[in-house]
Design an enzyme around this catalytic site. Structure first.
Site, PDB file in Angstrom:
ATOM      1  N   ASP A  60      46.404  43.209  45.690  1.00 38.76           N
ATOM      2  CA  ASP A  60      45.204  43.986  45.358  1.00 38.76           C
ATOM      3  C   ASP A  60      44.194  43.088  44.634  1.00 38.76           C
ATOM      4  OD1 ASP A  60      46.476  43.820  42.921  1.00 38.76           O
ATOM      5  OD2 ASP A  60      46.428  45.981  42.497  1.00 38.76           O
ATOM      6  N   SER A  61      44.570  41.825  44.368  1.00 37.83           N
ATOM      7  CA  SER A  61      43.587  40.839  43.910  1.00 37.83           C
ATOM      8  C   SER A  61      42.466  40.697  44.945  1.00 37.83           C
ATOM      9  CB  SER A  61      44.253  39.475  43.676  1.00 37.83           C
ATOM     10  OG  SER A  61      45.025  39.108  44.809  1.00 37.83           O
ATOM     11  N   GLU A 198      54.368  37.901  35.864  1.00 43.63           N
ATOM     12  CA  GLU A 198      53.016  37.333  35.708  1.00 43.63           C
ATOM     13  C   GLU A 198      52.710  37.089  34.234  1.00 43.63           C
ATOM     14  OE1 GLU A 198      49.847  39.253  37.876  1.00 43.63           O
ATOM     15  OE2 GLU A 198      48.298  38.099  36.838  1.00 43.63           O
TER      16      GLU A 198
HETATM   17  O1  KIV Z   1      47.359  41.089  43.603  1.00 45.57           O
HETATM   18  C1  KIV Z   1      47.904  39.978  43.522  1.00 45.57           C
HETATM   19  O2  KIV Z   1      47.410  38.967  44.042  1.00 45.57           O
HETATM   20  C2  KIV Z   1      49.162  39.889  42.790  1.00 45.57           C
HETATM   21  C3  KIV Z   1      49.715  38.527  42.538  1.00 45.57           C
HETATM   22  C4  KIV Z   1      48.983  37.897  41.439  1.00 45.57           C
HETATM   23  C5  KIV Z   1      51.169  38.565  42.292  1.00 45.57           C
HETATM   24  O3  KIV Z   1      49.687  40.877  42.387  1.00 45.57           O
END
Ligand code: KIV
Length: 295
Positions: A60-61, A198
């Site tokens: 979701d990044s 994280e």
């Molecule tokens: O949304 C994302 O990219 C993530 C990673 C940082 C693990 O959750």
């Protein structure tokens, strides 16, 4: 009639095999590091495929890196499904994991199962990821019991960063580190096949990796985890929003993209593009007839 799906015989015996949950578990057992990267579209999926990564996360990044939202919170399930479907079309062998967005799984087991099923049915994901421990462990259990593999995510969980006091490292006191440990163990107990750590101290991660049976994938959790994950746009230098200290830059691709588009713009303005090699021709006779036809 057999209900067993027909598996085509691979033509190239040297071709990499698709990643599976048992192969990931085996990697942990053998001490082979797992490589995970995010992807959000067809070209980034093709890059991950060709680079030979083990796991691709449609994180979701992507809300921030490709959709331009200020955080991961606003992205909808439909938006995530569109990104995940594009990634699916660019991948063959890595395991594909879809990130369940904020608000799509917390309310009830039914909501969590329904959303996870959409990632599998509509986008072709192999597994889903969700954030936090607490009641999330129960949602993870429900999804696993519905037949969908789940990755947990503890430490800094961006969907609830406000409640954690912002985007900052977690588990830096004994009490908070024990809370991270409790969440990770609850997610493993719930049936998660892997857990993302994280932004937690390396020493805390190291102590927990030794106590967890499932592979731990770290991002800002030091070198002792069973694998690492980075955000595609951070590692390639495409995203120029805030980049956390754990996001190592391997390339500066955005600068190259801007240079390329700026050169194109300059050549168009000068009349230098397109040149002869970029244009199509027509036989003189045909052209003459065409011009006559226009009269
Ligand atoms: O949304 C994302 O990219 C993530 C990673 C940082 C693990 O959750």
């Amino acid at each position: 009639m057999s209900a067993t799906p027909h598996t085509p015989v691979p033509q190239n015996l040297d071709a990499p095999l698709p990643m599976t949950l048992p192969r990931l578990a085996e990697k942990k057992r053998l001490g082979e590091r797992i490589v995970m990267v995010t992807a959000y579209d067809y070209p980034s999926a093709q890059v991950a495929q060709e680079a030979g990564v083990d796991v691709v996360l449609v994180g979701d990044s992507g809300a921030m890196t490709v959709l331009g939202y200020p955080s991961t919170v606003p992205v909808s399930t439909d938006e995530m499904l569109m990104l995940a479907s594009a990634v699916r079309r660019g991948l063959r062998t890595p395991l594909l994991v879809g990130d369940l967005p904020f608000g799509s799984y917390e309310a009830s087991d039914e909501q969590a199962i329904g959303t996870a099923q959409r990632f599998v049915k509509e986008a072709g994901c192999d597994a889903v990821k969700l954030e936090r421990g607490g009641t999330t462990a129960q949602r993870a259990r429900a999804i696993v019991q519905a037949g969908i593999p789940v990755i947990g995510h503890v430490g800094l969980t961006p969907q609830t960063a406000t409640a954690l006091g912002g985007y900052r490292a977690q588990g830096r006191t004994a009490q908070r580190a024990l809370e991270v440990a409790k969440d990770a163990l609850a997610l493993q107990q719930a049936g998660c096949f892997s857990i993302v750590f994280e932004a937690i101290p390396a020493a805390v991660a190291q102590a927990l990796v030794a106590r967890l049976e499932v592979p731990v994938i770290g991002i800002g959790a030091g070198p002792a985890t069973d694998g690492q994950v980075l955000v595609f746009h951070d590692l390639l230098g495409i995203y120029d929003g805030h980049t956390p200290r754990f996001a190592k830059r391997y390339e500066e691709v955005k600068a190259q993209m801007v240079a390329g588009v700026a050169e194109y713009a300059a050549e168009v303005r000068q009349g230098a593009f397109p040149a002869a090699e970029h244009t199509y021709s027509i036989d003189d006779d045909e052209l003459e007839q065409f011009l006559a036809g226009l009269e």
